[in-house]
Design an enzyme around this catalytic site. Structure first.
Site, PDB file in Angstrom:
ATOM      1  N   ILE A 102     -18.521  17.426 -89.019  1.00 48.31           N
ATOM      2  CA  ILE A 102     -19.140  18.569 -89.690  1.00 48.31           C
ATOM      3  C   ILE A 102     -18.062  19.506 -90.237  1.00 48.31           C
ATOM      4  O   ILE A 102     -18.144  19.957 -91.384  1.00 48.31           O
ATOM      5  CB  ILE A 102     -20.130  19.287 -88.755  1.00 48.31           C
ATOM      6  CG1 ILE A 102     -21.393  18.437 -88.635  1.00 48.31           C
ATOM      7  CG2 ILE A 102     -20.450  20.700 -89.251  1.00 48.31           C
ATOM      8  CD1 ILE A 102     -22.426  18.921 -87.667  1.00 48.31           C
ATOM      9  N   VAL A 123     -16.522  17.975 -93.403  1.00 47.47           N
ATOM     10  CA  VAL A 123     -17.371  18.100 -94.585  1.00 47.47           C
ATOM     11  C   VAL A 123     -17.483  19.562 -95.030  1.00 47.47           C
ATOM     12  O   VAL A 123     -17.424  19.854 -96.223  1.00 47.47           O
ATOM     13  CB  VAL A 123     -18.776  17.490 -94.330  1.00 47.47           C
ATOM     14  CG1 VAL A 123     -19.733  17.813 -95.454  1.00 47.47           C
ATOM     15  CG2 VAL A 123     -18.651  15.979 -94.152  1.00 47.47           C
ATOM     16  N   GLU A 124     -17.609  20.453 -94.087  1.00 43.47           N
ATOM     17  CA  GLU A 124     -17.808  21.863 -94.435  1.00 43.47           C
ATOM     18  C   GLU A 124     -16.564  22.495 -95.061  1.00 43.47           C
ATOM     19  O   GLU A 124     -16.667  23.160 -96.089  1.00 43.47           O
ATOM     20  CB  GLU A 124     -18.226  22.671 -93.198  1.00 43.47           C
ATOM     21  CG  GLU A 124     -19.615  22.347 -92.675  1.00 43.47           C
ATOM     22  CD  GLU A 124     -20.748  22.863 -93.549  1.00 43.47           C
ATOM     23  OE1 GLU A 124     -20.489  23.508 -94.582  1.00 43.47           O
ATOM     24  OE2 GLU A 124     -21.903  22.610 -93.188  1.00 43.47           O
ATOM     25  N   THR A 125     -15.394  22.321 -94.424  1.00 40.59           N
ATOM     26  CA  THR A 125     -14.198  23.059 -94.881  1.00 40.59           C
ATOM     27  C   THR A 125     -12.919  22.237 -94.889  1.00 40.59           C
ATOM     28  O   THR A 125     -11.860  22.782 -95.203  1.00 40.59           O
ATOM     29  CB  THR A 125     -13.945  24.276 -93.971  1.00 40.59           C
ATOM     30  OG1 THR A 125     -13.752  23.806 -92.635  1.00 40.59           O
ATOM     31  CG2 THR A 125     -15.066  25.281 -94.047  1.00 40.59           C
ATOM     32  N   TYR A 135     -25.276  15.639 -97.815  1.00 34.35           N
ATOM     33  CA  TYR A 135     -24.552  16.209 -96.670  1.00 34.35           C
ATOM     34  C   TYR A 135     -24.636  15.266 -95.468  1.00 34.35           C
ATOM     35  O   TYR A 135     -23.617  14.970 -94.834  1.00 34.35           O
ATOM     36  CB  TYR A 135     -25.140  17.578 -96.329  1.00 34.35           C
ATOM     37  CG  TYR A 135     -24.481  18.265 -95.168  1.00 34.35           C
ATOM     38  CD1 TYR A 135     -23.311  18.992 -95.338  1.00 34.35           C
ATOM     39  CD2 TYR A 135     -25.039  18.202 -93.889  1.00 34.35           C
ATOM     40  CE1 TYR A 135     -22.704  19.630 -94.274  1.00 34.35           C
ATOM     41  CE2 TYR A 135     -24.436  18.841 -92.829  1.00 34.35           C
ATOM     42  CZ  TYR A 135     -23.268  19.552 -93.027  1.00 34.35           C
ATOM     43  OH  TYR A 135     -22.674  20.172 -91.959  1.00 34.35           O
TER      44      TYR A 135
END
Length: 187
Positions: free
Chosen positions: A57, A60-62, A169
């Site tokens: 996560i 993917v997020e940052t 996502y």
């Protein structure tokens, strides 16, 4: 002729060195690094969440870069929405942290995000794909999709997720999850 022979020897040495390097190390980890391992491991154990899911996560997020803020206002490594962060801080009874601290302090953001994943895991009975979708779209929307039979919450039916952003996502997080679990023996 000597010149050509020297080049061949150098080429063979280079190939041999490269082969030894690739065979003796986990070279795929160069392409799929996991930063903040200690923090992820610590909070994953505390909140009983798969550390590879947390790392996926964050990737993917940052891409493990601190201080990020999305266009929608999500903050920190795990891109927590401020309202979700405030709610989680209250419910988790964690030490009060400012939004600025959650944005820039990896451990605080990872702890809060991991706690939130833990609550989603309980709500969605540990079904990883539904947890990932809920992390992106919100648990209320995902629960509605499940209740109305729009989506059954499994990997096999990711294509049925009604929001394209959430569908993409989930696919990306699952991709990194698979890479991390294949590359790293343990966390």
């Amino acid at each position: 002729m000597k010149w050509l022979r020297k080049k061949r020897v150098l080429l063979l040495l280079f190939i041999g060195f490269t082969a030894i390097l690739f065979l003796s190390t986990n070279w795929m980890s160069w392409f799929y690094p996991i930063h903040y391992k200690d923090e992820i491991r610590k909070h994953s154990i505390t909140y009983d969440i798969d550390p590879f899911l947390v790392a996926s996560i964050i990737r993917v997020e940052t891409n493990f870069k601190t201080g990020r803020e999305s266009k929608k206002g999500a903050i920190g490594l795990m891109q927590l929405m401020p309202d979700t962060a405030k709610w989680a801080l209250e419910k988790a009874k964690l030490p009060d942290a400012s939004m600025e601290e959650l944005k820039h302090e990896p451990s605080a953001n990872i702890e809060l995000g991991t706690w939130y994943l833990s609550t989603l895991s309980r709500q969605f009975e540990g079904k990883r794909t539904a947890i990932i979708a809920a992390y992106n779209a919100g648990p209320g929307k995902v629960q509605k999709w499940l209740d109305e039979g729009i989506w059954d919450g499994t990997d096999a039916t990711i294509k049925d997720i009604p929001f394209g952003e959430t569908r993409h996502y989930v696919q990306r997080v699952n991709y990194y999850y698979d890479q991390y679990t294949d590359i790293y023996n343990e966390f």
